[in-house]
Design a protein around this motif. Structure first.
Motif, PDB file in Angstrom:
ATOM      1  N   TYR A  71       0.839  -1.190   0.000  1.00 57.10           N
ATOM      2  CA  TYR A  71       0.000   0.000   0.000  1.00 57.10           C
ATOM      3  C   TYR A  71       0.887   1.258   0.000  1.00 57.10           C
ATOM      4  O   TYR A  71       1.880   1.332   0.702  1.00 57.10           O
ATOM      5  N   ARG A 126      -8.713 -12.134   5.265  1.00 58.38           N
ATOM      6  CA  ARG A 126      -9.260 -10.837   4.869  1.00 58.38           C
ATOM      7  C   ARG A 126      -8.156  -9.890   4.395  1.00 58.38           C
ATOM      8  O   ARG A 126      -8.328  -9.149   3.419  1.00 58.38           O
ATOM      9  N   ALA A 127      -7.005  -9.914   5.080  1.00 61.94           N
ATOM     10  CA  ALA A 127      -5.895  -9.037   4.688  1.00 61.94           C
ATOM     11  C   ALA A 127      -5.391  -9.404   3.298  1.00 61.94           C
ATOM     12  O   ALA A 127      -5.120  -8.516   2.469  1.00 61.94           O
ATOM     13  N   ASP A 130      -7.919  -8.225   0.713  1.00 63.35           N
ATOM     14  CA  ASP A 130      -7.808  -6.782   0.474  1.00 63.35           C
ATOM     15  C   ASP A 130      -6.618  -6.469  -0.428  1.00 63.35           C
ATOM     16  O   ASP A 130      -6.706  -5.634  -1.337  1.00 63.35           O
ATOM     17  N   LEU A 131      -5.484  -7.125  -0.154  1.00 61.35           N
ATOM     18  CA  LEU A 131      -4.304  -6.898  -0.984  1.00 61.35           C
ATOM     19  C   LEU A 131      -4.547  -7.380  -2.408  1.00 61.35           C
ATOM     20  O   LEU A 131      -4.134  -6.725  -3.378  1.00 61.35           O
ATOM     21  N   ARG A 132      -5.244  -8.507  -2.543  1.00 58.69           N
ATOM     22  CA  ARG A 132      -5.542  -9.016  -3.888  1.00 58.69           C
ATOM     23  C   ARG A 132      -6.376  -8.005  -4.680  1.00 58.69           C
ATOM     24  O   ARG A 132      -6.176  -7.831  -5.886  1.00 58.69           O
ATOM     25  N   ALA A 133      -7.288  -7.311  -4.019  1.00 56.21           N
ATOM     26  CA  ALA A 133      -8.088  -6.307  -4.714  1.00 56.21           C
ATOM     27  C   ALA A 133      -7.193  -5.191  -5.279  1.00 56.21           C
ATOM     28  O   ALA A 133      -7.393  -4.726  -6.406  1.00 56.21           O
ATOM     29  N   VAL A 134      -6.192  -4.786  -4.495  1.00 61.00           N
ATOM     30  CA  VAL A 134      -5.252  -3.770  -4.976  1.00 61.00           C
ATOM     31  C   VAL A 134      -4.415  -4.328  -6.126  1.00 61.00           C
ATOM     32  O   VAL A 134      -4.190  -3.654  -7.143  1.00 61.00           O
TER      33      VAL A 134
END
Length: 423
Positions: A71, A126-127, A130-134
Motif C-alpha cells: 500500500y 481478509r488481509a 484486500d491486498l488481492r483487490a489492490v
C-alpha cells in the motif's frame, strides 16, 4: 554454505590504470551493474573490500513484483515489473543462454517456479483478500485456490490454513549463486578489475566526478563513477554539496535449513504467508535447503549483523504453523544484515542535477536505497545505468532520481562538491 564472493587479484597499482567506469559497491546490484557495463564494451573497476558479504549475502532472492506490491508504494510497481520482464534474459545471459525452468536452474539459481500466498486465520484471509483487490486493480494476476487445491500442489502445507492464492509471475533466484556466477564471469574478463579496497570518497576534476579515492591511500580514475555501495553511499567524502541521501538501516533476520531426504521436496513453490498479520516466507532451494525470513526491525543500535533471538523464534514459530514439517529440518545458519531504506522505500537511481541549470553533474550515477527489492531490481538498475552512460535518462524512472530529497535540486545554487578531492 558458500563463502562470500572473493575479490580477484587487483593490480599492484590500480591507480596506474584509468577505467571507463568505476563501480563502488560489490553487492548484487553493484555486480549486476558491472556485468551490464562490461557487456556494453566498457572497462570496469569494481571497488569493494568485502564483495557480496552485506545485504546480498542474506537475501532470500524472491523476484516478486506482485507479492511485494505494498500500500502507498504503487509508484514502485512499474520499476518492479520492468525488472521482472528483464530477469529471464538477464539470467540467460549469465547462464550461457540456457535460462531456467521449473527444474534444473543454471549457474545463477534462477527458477520460474510460482509463489503461493497463504493465510493462517480469518483475519489473514481478509488481509490477503484486500491486498488481492489492490493487485487486481493494478492488472496483476492473483488467483484464489481452495485449501484442498493448495495442498494438492504442496502436500506438506498445514490443513489448518485459512486461504491460498496462486501468484504465477513471482519467481526466485539464489543470490549467493548469482553473485558467484557474475563474479566468475567478470574475473575471467581482461577489461575488468576487482579492487579489494573500500572507497573513501569521490574524486573531482573541475566540475565533474573523475573516479574514487581509496581508504589508506590510492585512487581509481574513471570517466564515470557509479555509487552502489548501499548504506555506505551517504558516508562517502566528496559527494555533491547539498545532496541528501537519506538512507536508513533496516535489519532482517534470515534462516537457512536443510531438508532431510525423506521430506524432499519440501516445497515446489515459494510460500509467502501471513500468520496473525505477521509476514513469513519459505523459499525452497535446489540443493535441498530452504530459506525462511521476513523479520524487519529498525531499532538495532549498530550494524553489527547480530541475529535477534526473538526474530529467530518468530520465524520458526510462524513457518511451522504454515508448514509443520519445518520442525523436522536442520538449522544451518541464522544471519542478519541491514538493508538500505529510503523515506519512500524506493531506490535512489540516476544522475544528480546541477542545481537550477537543468543539467546533471557529469561522471556520477547513484544506485542505492533498494531496501527489500535489491535482487529483484538488479537487472533494471543495471539497464538504467548503462542507458545513462549512453545518453539521456529514461523519463519513466524520473521519480527515483537520487536528488529528489535534496532541497537545492531546483534552486540556482549549484551542487558543488563537499570535501572535494581533485583527481
Amino acid at each position: 554454505m558458500d563463502a562470500p564472493v572473493p575479490p580477484s587479484a587487483a593490480p599492484a597499482d590500480p591507480s596506474a590504470h584509468r577505467y571507463d567506469v568505476a563501480v563502488i559497491g560489490g553487492g548484487v546490484v553493484g555486480h549486476g551493474i558491472a556485468w551490464e557495463i562490461r557487456r556494453s564494451g566498457r572497462s570496469v573497476a569494481l571497488i569493494d573490500d568485502a564483495p557480496g558479504s552485506g545485504a546480498s549475502w542474506a537475501a532470500a532472492g524472491m523476484l516478486a513484483p506482485v507479492s511485494e506490491l505494498h500500500y502507498q508504494e504503487e509508484a514502485l510497481l512499474a520499476l518492479m515489473l520492468e525488472a521482472a520482464r528483464l530477469w529471464p534474459g538477464f539470467a540467460a545471459g549469465l547462464d550461457g543462454g540456457t535460462g531456467a525452468g521449473q527444474e534444473g536452474a543454471g549457474g545463477t539459481g534462477y527458477l520460474t517456479t510460482p509463489t503461493l500466498a497463504v493465510g493462517a486465520d480469518a483475519a489473514d484471509r481478509r488481509a490477503l483478500a484486500d491486498l488481492r483487490a489492490v493487485q487486481q486493480a493494478c492488472g496483476l494476476a492473483v488467483e484464489p485456490l481452495t485449501v484442498r487445491e493448495a495442498r494438492a500442489r504442496e502436500p506438506l502445507l498445514s490443513p489448518g490454513i485459512s486461504c491460498a492464492l496462486d501468484i504465477p509471475a513471482d519467481h526466485q533466484v539464489d543470490p549467493r549463486r548469482l553473485l558467484a556466477r557474475i563474479g566468475a564471469l567478470l574475473r575471467a574478463d581482461g577489461r575488468f578489475e576487482a579492487v579489494p579496497r573500500r572507497a573513501a570518497g569521490l574524486l573531482w576534476d573541475g566540475g565533474r566526478v573523475a573516479g574514487a579515492g581509496l581508504e589508506g591511500g590510492g585512487e581509481i580514475r574513471a570517466d564515470e563513477t557509479v555509487v552502489a555501495n548501499g548504506l555506505g553511499a551517504a558516508e562517502l567524502q566528496g559527494l555533491p554539496g547539498g545532496l541528501a541521501l537519506p538512507l536508513r538501516p533496516v535489519y532482517g533476520d534470515i534462516l537457512r535449513l536443510r531438508v532431510p531426504p525423506r521430506l524432499r521436496p519440501l516445497l515446489r513453490s515459494t510460500v509467502r504467508g501471513l500468520v496473525r498479520g505477521v509476514p513469513v516466507y519459505i523459499v525452497p532451494r535446489e540443493d535441498g535447503t530452504v530459506v525462511i525470513g521476513a523479520t524487519q526491525r529498525e531499532d538495532a543500535p549498530t550494524q553489527s549483523g547480530a541475529v535477534s533471538a526473538g526474530g529467530v523464534y518468530q520465524l520458526l514459530r510462524d513457518a511451522q504453523q504454515l508448514l509443520p514439517a519445518v520442525a523436522e529440518l536442520e538449522l544451518l545458519e541464522a544471519t542478519a544484515r541491514a538493508r538500505p531504506g529510503t523515506p519512500d522505500n524506493a531506490p535512489l537511481l540516476g544522475r544528480v542535477g546541477r542545481g537550477g541549470t537543468g543539467q546533471d553533474i557529469e561522471g556520477l550515477i547513484i544506485a542505492t536505497g533498494f531496501f527489500r527489492h535489491g535482487v529483484l531490481l538488479t537487472p533494471v538498475a543495471a539497464a538504467v545505468c548503462r542507458e545513462l552512460l549512453d545518453g539521456p535518462p529514461d523519463p519513466r524512472w524520473a521519480a527515483f532520481r537520487p536528488d529528489r530529497f535534496s532541497a537545492r535540486r531546483d534552486s540556482a545554487q549549484d551542487f558543488s562538491p563537499k570535501d572535494r578531492t581533485t583527481a
